[in-house]
Design a protein around this motif. Structure first.
Motif, PDB file in Angstrom:
ATOM      1  N   ARG A   2      -2.181   7.972   8.366  1.00 48.39           N
ATOM      2  CA  ARG A   2      -1.771   8.842   7.265  1.00 48.39           C
ATOM      3  C   ARG A   2      -2.730   8.728   6.093  1.00 48.39           C
ATOM      4  O   ARG A   2      -3.456   7.739   5.948  1.00 48.39           O
ATOM      5  N   VAL A   3      -2.714   9.771   5.267  1.00 51.10           N
ATOM      6  CA  VAL A   3      -3.472   9.780   4.020  1.00 51.10           C
ATOM      7  C   VAL A   3      -2.529  10.200   2.907  1.00 51.10           C
ATOM      8  O   VAL A   3      -1.832  11.220   3.015  1.00 51.10           O
ATOM      9  N   ASP A   4      -2.479   9.412   1.851  1.00 48.25           N
ATOM     10  CA  ASP A   4      -1.658   9.733   0.681  1.00 48.25           C
ATOM     11  C   ASP A   4      -2.544   9.811  -0.550  1.00 48.25           C
ATOM     12  O   ASP A   4      -3.535   9.078  -0.670  1.00 48.25           O
ATOM     13  N   MET A   5      -2.166  10.681  -1.456  1.00 51.50           N
ATOM     14  CA  MET A   5      -2.864  10.796  -2.733  1.00 51.50           C
ATOM     15  C   MET A   5      -1.949  10.306  -3.849  1.00 51.50           C
ATOM     16  O   MET A   5      -0.803  10.754  -3.968  1.00 51.50           O
ATOM     17  N   PHE A   6      -2.446   9.365  -4.633  1.00 49.13           N
ATOM     18  CA  PHE A   6      -1.745   8.915  -5.834  1.00 49.13           C
ATOM     19  C   PHE A   6      -2.369   9.580  -7.053  1.00 49.13           C
ATOM     20  O   PHE A   6      -3.600   9.676  -7.153  1.00 49.13           O
ATOM     21  N   LEU A   7      -1.533  10.019  -7.974  1.00 54.63           N
ATOM     22  CA  LEU A   7      -2.000  10.519  -9.263  1.00 54.63           C
ATOM     23  C   LEU A   7      -1.357   9.675 -10.350  1.00 54.63           C
ATOM     24  O   LEU A   7      -0.128   9.559 -10.415  1.00 54.63           O
ATOM     25  N   SER A   8      -2.199   9.081 -11.191  1.00 53.45           N
ATOM     26  CA  SER A   8      -1.722   8.216 -12.265  1.00 53.45           C
ATOM     27  C   SER A   8      -2.032   8.882 -13.597  1.00 53.45           C
ATOM     28  O   SER A   8      -3.197   9.037 -13.976  1.00 53.45           O
ATOM     29  N   TYR A   9      -0.977   9.296 -14.300  1.00 52.49           N
ATOM     30  CA  TYR A   9      -1.134  10.064 -15.544  1.00 52.49           C
ATOM     31  C   TYR A   9      -1.198   9.115 -16.735  1.00 52.49           C
ATOM     32  O   TYR A   9      -0.282   8.329 -16.968  1.00 52.49           O
ATOM     33  N   ILE A  62       7.125   7.415  -8.530  1.00 52.73           N
ATOM     34  CA  ILE A  62       7.405   6.106  -7.914  1.00 52.73           C
ATOM     35  C   ILE A  62       7.660   4.980  -8.904  1.00 52.73           C
ATOM     36  O   ILE A  62       7.941   3.852  -8.484  1.00 52.73           O
ATOM     37  N   ASN A  63       7.592   5.220 -10.207  1.00 50.33           N
ATOM     38  CA  ASN A  63       7.618   4.113 -11.165  1.00 50.33           C
ATOM     39  C   ASN A  63       8.836   3.206 -11.036  1.00 50.33           C
ATOM     40  O   ASN A  63       8.719   1.976 -11.041  1.00 50.33           O
ATOM     41  N   GLU A  64      10.021   3.797 -10.937  1.00 48.01           N
ATOM     42  CA  GLU A  64      11.227   2.974 -10.845  1.00 48.01           C
ATOM     43  C   GLU A  64      11.206   2.105  -9.595  1.00 48.01           C
ATOM     44  O   GLU A  64      11.560   0.919  -9.638  1.00 48.01           O
ATOM     45  N   ARG A  65      10.793   2.699  -8.481  1.00 47.83           N
ATOM     46  CA  ARG A  65      10.747   1.930  -7.232  1.00 47.83           C
ATOM     47  C   ARG A  65       9.681   0.843  -7.303  1.00 47.83           C
ATOM     48  O   ARG A  65       9.863  -0.259  -6.774  1.00 47.83           O
ATOM     49  N   ALA A  66       8.548   1.142  -7.968  1.00 43.86           N
ATOM     50  CA  ALA A  66       7.468   0.152  -8.096  1.00 43.86           C
ATOM     51  C   ALA A  66       7.914  -1.024  -8.964  1.00 43.86           C
ATOM     52  O   ALA A  66       7.606  -2.179  -8.658  1.00 43.86           O
ATOM     53  N   LEU A  67       8.639  -0.752 -10.034  1.00 42.30           N
ATOM     54  CA  LEU A  67       9.127  -1.824 -10.901  1.00 42.30           C
ATOM     55  C   LEU A  67      10.111  -2.722 -10.152  1.00 42.30           C
ATOM     56  O   LEU A  67      10.105  -3.942 -10.314  1.00 42.30           O
ATOM     57  N   GLN A  68      10.958  -2.109  -9.343  1.00 37.96           N
ATOM     58  CA  GLN A  68      11.936  -2.883  -8.580  1.00 37.96           C
ATOM     59  C   GLN A  68      11.276  -3.680  -7.461  1.00 37.96           C
ATOM     60  O   GLN A  68      11.679  -4.811  -7.174  1.00 37.96           O
ATOM     61  N   ALA A  69      10.232  -3.104  -6.861  1.00 35.28           N
ATOM     62  CA  ALA A  69       9.549  -3.791  -5.757  1.00 35.28           C
ATOM     63  C   ALA A  69       8.724  -4.965  -6.235  1.00 35.28           C
ATOM     64  O   ALA A  69       8.556  -5.965  -5.524  1.00 35.28           O
ATOM     65  N   ALA A  70       8.184  -4.859  -7.471  1.00 35.58           N
ATOM     66  CA  ALA A  70       7.343  -5.919  -8.049  1.00 35.58           C
ATOM     67  C   ALA A  70       6.261  -6.329  -7.052  1.00 35.58           C
ATOM     68  O   ALA A  70       5.558  -5.495  -6.518  1.00 35.58           O
ATOM     69  N   ASP A  71       6.142  -7.645  -6.774  1.00 33.91           N
ATOM     70  CA  ASP A  71       5.088  -8.096  -5.857  1.00 33.91           C
ATOM     71  C   ASP A  71       5.621  -8.353  -4.451  1.00 33.91           C
ATOM     72  O   ASP A  71       5.037  -9.098  -3.666  1.00 33.91           O
ATOM     73  N   ARG A 129       8.469   0.320   0.110  1.00 37.27           N
ATOM     74  CA  ARG A 129       9.553   0.577  -0.836  1.00 37.27           C
ATOM     75  C   ARG A 129       9.220   1.701  -1.811  1.00 37.27           C
ATOM     76  O   ARG A 129      10.108   2.454  -2.200  1.00 37.27           O
ATOM     77  N   ILE A 130       7.972   1.847  -2.221  1.00 32.24           N
ATOM     78  CA  ILE A 130       7.649   2.923  -3.152  1.00 32.24           C
ATOM     79  C   ILE A 130       7.655   4.290  -2.459  1.00 32.24           C
ATOM     80  O   ILE A 130       7.674   5.333  -3.126  1.00 32.24           O
ATOM     81  N   ARG A 131       7.674   4.297  -1.118  1.00 29.13           N
ATOM     82  CA  ARG A 131       7.678   5.562  -0.375  1.00 29.13           C
ATOM     83  C   ARG A 131       9.069   6.014   0.049  1.00 29.13           C
ATOM     84  O   ARG A 131       9.201   7.061   0.691  1.00 29.13           O
ATOM     85  N   VAL A 132      10.076   5.262  -0.315  1.00 21.03           N
ATOM     86  CA  VAL A 132      11.431   5.630   0.056  1.00 21.03           C
ATOM     87  C   VAL A 132      11.790   6.991  -0.563  1.00 21.03           C
ATOM     88  O   VAL A 132      11.682   7.182  -1.775  1.00 21.03           O
ATOM     89  N   GLY A 133      12.156   7.932   0.286  1.00 22.68           N
ATOM     90  CA  GLY A 133      12.560   9.253  -0.191  1.00 22.68           C
ATOM     91  C   GLY A 133      11.413  10.218  -0.403  1.00 22.68           C
ATOM     92  O   GLY A 133      11.639  11.376  -0.782  1.00 22.68           O
ATOM     93  N   VAL A 134      10.173   9.774  -0.194  1.00 22.98           N
ATOM     94  CA  VAL A 134       9.015  10.638  -0.398  1.00 22.98           C
ATOM     95  C   VAL A 134       8.737  11.424   0.888  1.00 22.98           C
ATOM     96  O   VAL A 134       8.546  10.816   1.946  1.00 22.98           O
ATOM     97  N   PRO A 135       8.750  12.762   0.847  1.00 17.08           N
ATOM     98  CA  PRO A 135       8.452  13.548   2.053  1.00 17.08           C
ATOM     99  C   PRO A 135       7.034  13.243   2.562  1.00 17.08           C
ATOM    100  O   PRO A 135       6.096  13.113   1.779  1.00 17.08           O
ATOM    101  N   HIS A 136       6.911  13.096   3.880  1.00 19.44           N
ATOM    102  CA  HIS A 136       5.589  12.778   4.411  1.00 19.44           C
ATOM    103  C   HIS A 136       5.424  13.397   5.788  1.00 19.44           C
ATOM    104  O   HIS A 136       6.389  13.790   6.451  1.00 19.44           O
ATOM    105  N   PHE A 137       4.183  13.493   6.224  1.00 17.16           N
ATOM    106  CA  PHE A 137       3.881  14.024   7.545  1.00 17.16           C
ATOM    107  C   PHE A 137       4.064  12.920   8.585  1.00 17.16           C
ATOM    108  O   PHE A 137       3.748  11.759   8.351  1.00 17.16           O
ATOM    109  N   HIS A 138       4.568  13.295   9.736  1.00 15.88           N
ATOM    110  CA  HIS A 138       4.797  12.323  10.819  1.00 15.88           C
ATOM    111  C   HIS A 138       3.652  12.382  11.819  1.00 15.88           C
ATOM    112  O   HIS A 138       3.057  13.417  12.034  1.00 15.88           O
TER     113      HIS A 138
END
Length: 345
Positions: free
Chosen positions: A152-159, A320-329, A336-345
């Motif tokens: 898979r390939v994902d694109m992150f955008l950080s504003y 993903i910010n809320e999930r990233a904060l909860q996942a920590a390290d 965990r940050i991909r939970v609920g994110v639509p993705h290609f199979h």
């Protein structure tokens, strides 16, 4: 009669040129002064020298501008200004990027790779543990990836500066659950801060970092507080592989020879566009490539995002910010940050 018409035409043209030059030359002079001033400001680190030369350069330009407006010894002052501009241009073209400076810790190394058939050994993969922007553990690793397992390939955008400007990162996922992110960034020196304007004036070298998601994504969500979104991108297996190898090739290139970052033409988005366009072909140019915050709109129009989901909903699920904060390290950070994110199979 014909001669009179020609003569009148020449005189009319001369008058028109005179009017244009009275307006155009001052504008050109002001632009030249602005460019030279910014070049001196961003390149000269010695403050007394910087401000002395800025004063001298501005004085020459403003004096020439005044002479042009009042029509006083115009040729003389424009000649002096032209010689000063020529000297400044010669100095400018001789400024070269460097591989050796006192770099900030997070860009102290440039990732590189060795391709061995279906395997790629990435050297200097960054895997820092970030507690705050200034409190972190330094870890660089060598990792091996099997391109046959690239899934898979994902694109992150950080504003980080409003809705129009975002930093673009591309993450490659493998069937064993591992991820590696590639990020084109400025190569900051210690205690140096990014400046979009400085990026037009050879202020920063460019680097390419390969990193663990718990490092390069978490530092943005958890340490810096930037708003980060993830989008699954539709690419064929061969295109995914080619893009991964293109990143490795670009990393090796920057590892061998320094290049300047440029805010407009050589940044985190335009470099990716150049690589992808060579692989896919026919990708349209758009202002959304420059205003990278609008990349989701660009990809949506190309049907490169998950189909059947409206863009507004994709954006909502991509945050993903809320999930990233909860996942920590946590070791399962990427999952965990991909939970609920639509993705290609």
């Amino acid at each position: 009669m014909t001669g009179q018409l020609k003569s009148g035409s020449v005189i009319s043209s001369m008058h028109s040129w005179s009017k244009i030059s009275k307006v155009g030359l001052p504008i050109i002079l002001l632009l030249v002064m602005a460019w030279g001033s910014l070049a001196l400001y961003y390149q000269l680190e010695n403050k007394p020298l910087r401000y002395a030369l800025l004063f001298l350069w501005s004085g020459v330009c403003l004096t020439s501008l005044y002479a042009l407006v009042v029509n006083y010894h115009v040729k003389y002052f424009l000649t002096v200004c032209g010689v000063a501009a020529l000297g400044l241009s010669i100095w400018w073209v001789q400024i070269e990027p460097r591989l050796s400076r006192e770099w900030a810790d997070d860009v102290a190394r440039i990732s590189s790779g060795v391709v061995q058939g279906d395997y790629v050994v990435l050297r200097d993969v960054r895997n820092f543990t970030w507690r705050t922007e200034n409190d972190y553990d330094i870890v660089w690793e060598n990792r091996t990836y099997d391109l046959r397992e690239l899934s898979r390939v994902d694109m992150f955008l950080s504003y980080w500066m409003g809705p129009a400007i975002a930093h673009t990162l591309v993450s490659f996922g493998f069937s064993d659950g591992s991820q590696v992110v590639f990020s084109v960034e400025i190569r900051k020196e210690k205690n140096e801060q990014f400046s979009a304007l400085g990026g037009f004036f050879k202020k920063f070298e460019m680097t390419l970092i390969a990193a663990d998601e718990r490092d390069i994504i978490r530092t943005r969500t958890n340490a810096r507080g930037e708003d980060v979104f993830i989008y699954s991108v539709d690419m064929s297996p061969s295109a995914r592989r080619d893009l991964f190898l293109a990143y490795v090739e670009k990393a090796n290139e920057l590892h061998r020879k320094a290049k300047f970052y440029h805010t407009l033409t050589a940044n985190c988005t335009t470099i990716v566009y150049t690589m992808v366009s060579r692989i896919v072909g026919g990708l349209p140019r758009s202002y959304q490539l420059l205003l990278s915050g609008y990349l989701p709109e660009y990809l949506y129009k190309l049907n490169a995002l998950v189909p059947g989901v409206e863009l507004a909903e994709l954006k909502k699920q991509a945050y993903i910010n809320e999930r990233a904060l909860q996942a920590a390290d946590n070791a399962s950070f990427s999952e965990r940050i991909r939970v609920g994110v639509p993705h290609f199979h």
